[in-house]
Motif scaffolding. Structure first.
Motif, PDB file in Angstrom:
ATOM      1  N   ASP A  30       0.812  -1.215   0.000  1.00  0.00           N
ATOM      2  CA  ASP A  30       0.000   0.000   0.000  1.00  0.00           C
ATOM      3  C   ASP A  30       0.849   1.270   0.000  1.00  0.00           C
ATOM      4  N   HIS A  57      -4.058   0.664  -6.264  1.00  0.00           N
ATOM      5  CA  HIS A  57      -3.869   2.030  -5.751  1.00  0.00           C
ATOM      6  C   HIS A  57      -4.996   2.964  -6.172  1.00  0.00           C
ATOM      7  N   ARG A  74      -8.041   2.084  -6.554  1.00  0.00           N
ATOM      8  CA  ARG A  74      -9.133   1.706  -5.639  1.00  0.00           C
ATOM      9  C   ARG A  74      -8.881   2.291  -4.237  1.00  0.00           C
ATOM     10  N   HIS A  75      -7.646   2.151  -3.808  1.00  0.00           N
ATOM     11  CA  HIS A  75      -7.228   2.654  -2.501  1.00  0.00           C
ATOM     12  C   HIS A  75      -7.447   4.167  -2.419  1.00  0.00           C
ATOM     13  N   ASP A  76      -7.063   4.869  -3.500  1.00  0.00           N
ATOM     14  CA  ASP A  76      -7.223   6.336  -3.543  1.00  0.00           C
ATOM     15  C   ASP A  76      -8.681   6.749  -3.476  1.00  0.00           C
ATOM     16  N   LYS A 120      -8.217   7.086   1.840  1.00  0.00           N
ATOM     17  CA  LYS A 120      -7.469   6.784   3.078  1.00  0.00           C
ATOM     18  C   LYS A 120      -6.107   7.442   3.086  1.00  0.00           C
TER      19      LYS A 120
END
Ligand SMILES: [Zn+2]
Length: 266
Positions: free
Chosen positions: A128, A258, A260-262, A266
């Motif tokens: 991550d 990333h 998706r993470h963005d 978070k």
């Protein structure tokens, strides 16, 4: 062909980085290997195998990196051991530095069994981090390639400072192994006092097995057996380097992960 980072000139370094995009980081530790072997064995052997493999499948090879997980040898001379958070931070900073020199992929080639758990954890924690490179790890002794050279050993048992590892070190830096210092009765077997703790682990598990950090039958080692092993290991590593170079799926997964993470913010 020159592949060692520290021996390369700027034009050759930049060409190799641009064309191959891959750097190998050989990692080991400074650790006791009985009385007869040098402390730097694991990183030196991993580095030697990486250099041989890079002659066939070109990439840049970073110098031997010593600072892994080696708490199990903290009670011996010659060990250099940092706190866990510092060890991981230093590794992370080094990887970022390597990548910033033009590499899209870094393959950590591990030569020390004690690093395996640390690297398994690190590569997950690395997922991550949004970095412009992809990280791979491999442990040299994993896989069944060692079976192809089983016939060369007098006693294949051991796994640390044994006939195999002693032979590899003899071939990696001739003259550094002192077999005359090997004073433990052979074969050196694991002691196993903790059998009551079946499937339960403590920080003393390795110290319980091999309190002198030596195993098997080191006196059967020869430089010739070491050469055969280094070449077989390099041949295996060539396959893994090729697989890493051809891997286009991990970078794509990393990008999608990333994004998706963005979106989660978070
Ligand atoms: Zn070792």
């Amino acid at each position: 062909m020159q592949v060692r980072w520290e021996y390369l000139t700027p034009p050759d370094f930049e060409k190799l980085a641009r064309e191959e995009k891959l750097c190998i980081l050989p990692i080991g530790s400074l650790e006791r290997h009985g009385e007869h072997m040098p402390f730097g064995t694991d990183a030196l052997v991993a580095h030697e195998i990486a250099c041989r493999a890079a002659q066939v499948e070109p990439c840049v090879v970073f110098p031997p990196y010593w600072f892994g997980q080696v708490h199990e040898a903290a009670c011996f001379s010659g060990t250099v051991n940092f706190p866990a958070d510092f060890t991981l931070k230093m590794l992370e900073m080094l990887l970022d530095q390597i990548a910033s020199n033009g590499f899209e992929k870094i393959l950590i080639v591990n030569g020390h069994g004690g690093n395996s758990g640390m690297l398994d954890y690190y590569i997950m924690s690395h997922s991550d981090r949004k970095v412009p490179y992809t990280l791979y790890t491999t442990f040299l002794m994993d896989g069944c390639w060692t079976e192809t050279i089983n016939h060369i050993w007098d006693n294949p048992d051991g796994g640390h400072a044994d006939e195999c590892e002693t032979s590899m070190m003899m071939a990696t830096v001739p003259g550094t192994v002192r077999l005359e210092y090997q004073r433990f009765a052979e074969p050196i077997l694991p002691i196993h006092q903790l059998t009551a703790l079946e499937n339960v682990k403590t920080g003393m598990w390795w110290y319980d097995l091999y309190p002198e950090h030596v195993s098997g039958t080191p006196s059967a080692a020869t430089q010739e057996k070491g050469e055969i092993t280094l070449n077989a290991a390099a041949e295996e590593l060539v396959k893994r380097i090729r697989a890493v170079k051809h891997d286009s799926i991990t970078p794509k997964l990393q990008k999608a992960f990333h994004e998706r993470h963005d979106r989660l913010g978070k």
